[in-house]
Design a protein around this motif. Structure first.
Motif, PDB file in Angstrom:
ATOM      1  N   ALA A  16       0.861  -1.182   0.000  1.00  0.00           N
ATOM      2  CA  ALA A  16       0.000   0.000   0.000  1.00  0.00           C
ATOM      3  C   ALA A  16       0.898   1.234   0.000  1.00  0.00           C
ATOM      4  O   ALA A  16       1.779   1.358   0.841  1.00  0.00           O
ATOM      5  CB  ALA A  16      -0.908   0.006   1.227  1.00  0.00           C
ATOM      6  N   VAL A  17       0.662   2.126  -0.971  1.00  0.00           N
ATOM      7  CA  VAL A  17       1.475   3.327  -1.121  1.00  0.00           C
ATOM      8  C   VAL A  17       0.564   4.545  -1.045  1.00  0.00           C
ATOM      9  O   VAL A  17      -0.323   4.716  -1.885  1.00  0.00           O
ATOM     10  CB  VAL A  17       2.221   3.331  -2.483  1.00  0.00           C
ATOM     11  CG1 VAL A  17       3.182   4.504  -2.561  1.00  0.00           C
ATOM     12  CG2 VAL A  17       2.937   2.013  -2.740  1.00  0.00           C
ATOM     13  N   ASP A  18       0.782   5.376  -0.024  1.00  0.00           N
ATOM     14  CA  ASP A  18      -0.043   6.573   0.157  1.00  0.00           C
ATOM     15  C   ASP A  18       0.734   7.547   1.027  1.00  0.00           C
ATOM     16  O   ASP A  18       1.394   7.124   1.975  1.00  0.00           O
ATOM     17  CB  ASP A  18      -1.374   6.211   0.819  1.00  0.00           C
ATOM     18  CG  ASP A  18      -2.438   7.273   0.650  1.00  0.00           C
ATOM     19  OD1 ASP A  18      -2.167   8.458   0.982  1.00  0.00           O
ATOM     20  OD2 ASP A  18      -3.541   6.935   0.210  1.00  0.00           O
ATOM     21  N   ASP A  19       0.651   8.827   0.722  1.00  0.00           N
ATOM     22  CA  ASP A  19       1.388   9.817   1.515  1.00  0.00           C
ATOM     23  C   ASP A  19       0.646  10.239   2.775  1.00  0.00           C
ATOM     24  O   ASP A  19       1.196  10.978   3.598  1.00  0.00           O
ATOM     25  CB  ASP A  19       1.752  11.034   0.661  1.00  0.00           C
ATOM     26  CG  ASP A  19       0.537  11.767   0.131  1.00  0.00           C
ATOM     27  OD1 ASP A  19      -0.412  11.104  -0.311  1.00  0.00           O
ATOM     28  OD2 ASP A  19       0.546  13.010   0.134  1.00  0.00           O
ATOM     29  N   GLU A  20      -0.558   9.801   2.967  1.00  0.00           N
ATOM     30  CA  GLU A  20      -1.338  10.131   4.162  1.00  0.00           C
ATOM     31  C   GLU A  20      -1.251   8.985   5.166  1.00  0.00           C
ATOM     32  O   GLU A  20      -1.786   7.898   4.918  1.00  0.00           O
ATOM     33  CB  GLU A  20      -2.806  10.382   3.797  1.00  0.00           C
ATOM     34  CG  GLU A  20      -3.035  11.659   3.023  1.00  0.00           C
ATOM     35  CD  GLU A  20      -2.743  12.898   3.853  1.00  0.00           C
ATOM     36  OE1 GLU A  20      -2.946  12.868   5.088  1.00  0.00           O
ATOM     37  OE2 GLU A  20      -2.300  13.896   3.260  1.00  0.00           O
ATOM     38  N   VAL A  58      -0.074  -7.759  -5.012  1.00  0.00           N
ATOM     39  CA  VAL A  58      -1.006  -6.699  -5.397  1.00  0.00           C
ATOM     40  C   VAL A  58      -0.461  -5.375  -4.873  1.00  0.00           C
ATOM     41  O   VAL A  58       0.083  -5.320  -3.769  1.00  0.00           O
ATOM     42  CB  VAL A  58      -2.427  -6.942  -4.831  1.00  0.00           C
ATOM     43  CG1 VAL A  58      -3.364  -5.793  -5.168  1.00  0.00           C
ATOM     44  CG2 VAL A  58      -3.005  -8.253  -5.340  1.00  0.00           C
ATOM     45  N   LEU A  59      -0.634  -4.324  -5.679  1.00  0.00           N
ATOM     46  CA  LEU A  59      -0.208  -2.987  -5.288  1.00  0.00           C
ATOM     47  C   LEU A  59      -1.428  -2.088  -5.187  1.00  0.00           C
ATOM     48  O   LEU A  59      -2.300  -2.120  -6.050  1.00  0.00           O
ATOM     49  CB  LEU A  59       0.755  -2.408  -6.332  1.00  0.00           C
ATOM     50  CG  LEU A  59       1.888  -3.320  -6.795  1.00  0.00           C
ATOM     51  CD1 LEU A  59       2.665  -2.658  -7.919  1.00  0.00           C
ATOM     52  CD2 LEU A  59       2.785  -3.685  -5.644  1.00  0.00           C
ATOM     53  N   LEU A  60      -1.457  -1.286  -4.146  1.00  0.00           N
ATOM     54  CA  LEU A  60      -2.512  -0.293  -3.946  1.00  0.00           C
ATOM     55  C   LEU A  60      -1.798   1.052  -3.942  1.00  0.00           C
ATOM     56  O   LEU A  60      -1.005   1.323  -3.048  1.00  0.00           O
ATOM     57  CB  LEU A  60      -3.215  -0.561  -2.616  1.00  0.00           C
ATOM     58  CG  LEU A  60      -4.454   0.252  -2.311  1.00  0.00           C
ATOM     59  CD1 LEU A  60      -5.567  -0.098  -3.284  1.00  0.00           C
ATOM     60  CD2 LEU A  60      -4.902  -0.014  -0.890  1.00  0.00           C
ATOM     61  N   VAL A  61      -2.047   1.885  -4.967  1.00  0.00           N
ATOM     62  CA  VAL A  61      -1.219   3.065  -5.184  1.00  0.00           C
ATOM     63  C   VAL A  61      -2.063   4.335  -5.233  1.00  0.00           C
ATOM     64  O   VAL A  61      -2.930   4.489  -6.101  1.00  0.00           O
ATOM     65  CB  VAL A  61      -0.423   2.926  -6.504  1.00  0.00           C
ATOM     66  CG1 VAL A  61       0.464   4.135  -6.735  1.00  0.00           C
ATOM     67  CG2 VAL A  61       0.400   1.645  -6.515  1.00  0.00           C
ATOM     68  N   ASP A  62      -1.766   5.255  -4.309  1.00  0.00           N
ATOM     69  CA  ASP A  62      -2.375   6.582  -4.339  1.00  0.00           C
ATOM     70  C   ASP A  62      -1.829   7.317  -5.566  1.00  0.00           C
ATOM     71  O   ASP A  62      -0.669   7.159  -5.926  1.00  0.00           O
ATOM     72  CB  ASP A  62      -2.014   7.329  -3.054  1.00  0.00           C
ATOM     73  CG  ASP A  62      -2.640   8.707  -2.968  1.00  0.00           C
ATOM     74  OD1 ASP A  62      -3.726   8.917  -3.538  1.00  0.00           O
ATOM     75  OD2 ASP A  62      -2.031   9.583  -2.327  1.00  0.00           O
ATOM     76  N   ILE A  63      -2.629   8.134  -6.174  1.00  0.00           N
ATOM     77  CA  ILE A  63      -2.218   8.843  -7.388  1.00  0.00           C
ATOM     78  C   ILE A  63      -1.474  10.131  -7.066  1.00  0.00           C
ATOM     79  O   ILE A  63      -0.404  10.388  -7.607  1.00  0.00           O
ATOM     80  CB  ILE A  63      -3.447   9.146  -8.277  1.00  0.00           C
ATOM     81  CG1 ILE A  63      -4.075   7.829  -8.756  1.00  0.00           C
ATOM     82  CG2 ILE A  63      -3.059  10.018  -9.462  1.00  0.00           C
ATOM     83  CD1 ILE A  63      -3.138   6.908  -9.509  1.00  0.00           C
TER      84      ILE A  63
END
Length: 153
Positions: A16-20, A58-63
């Protein structure tokens, strides 16, 4: 919990990739509750450092992230030879106006979910993508095509 809403039998590694940080905590709680192993990182650079050597299912990617955006992350990943270069990826964003689902698919993502991400929708999407091999999916272009298209959008 029904098998359809469980991820435990798939033994998944999710990135999971997210800056928040709050979003990352939510994703961690969701994936852990549904039986997937999750690694959470706060940006595209951190994700690339992991993806270079570690395989994920699986990747979960914030835009929208500072530095390396989700779109840049996907372009770099899909044109690489990293272990997860063909792993299914889900674009997540609260910005539902800049791109359509078809744009994300063309750019190398395998699906799109808008924030706030519905728990059942996330689990069902991850299960569906993880259960099918990337070769069987025809909705995503080759990594070469996705890299070319990124500059055009």
């Amino acid at each position: 919990m029904s098998k359809a809403l469980s991820l435990k039998d798939l033994n998944l590694r999710v990135l999971a990739v997210d800056d928040e940080p709050a979003n990352l905590r939510v994703f961690e709680q969701i994936f852990e509750a549904f039986g997937a192993k999750v690694t959470a990182v706060g940006g595209g650079r951190e994700a690339l450092a992991l993806l270079e050597f570690d395989p994920f299912d699986v990747l979960l990617v914030d835009i929208h992230m500072p530095g390396v955006t989700g779109l840049e992350l996907m372009r770099l990943l899909r044109t690489s030879s990293f272990p997860s270069c063909e792993a299914p990826a889900i674009a997540v964003t609260a910005d539902v106006y800049s791109y359509r689902r078809s744009d994300y698919l063309r750019l190398g993502f395998d699906d799109f979910l808008s924030k706030p991400v519905p728990v059942v929708g996330l689990v069902e999407t991850v299960r569906r993508l993880a259960a099918s091999s990337r070769r069987e999916r025809t909705s995503s272009p080759s990594p070469h095509w996705a890299a070319q298209e990124l500059g055009a959008v």
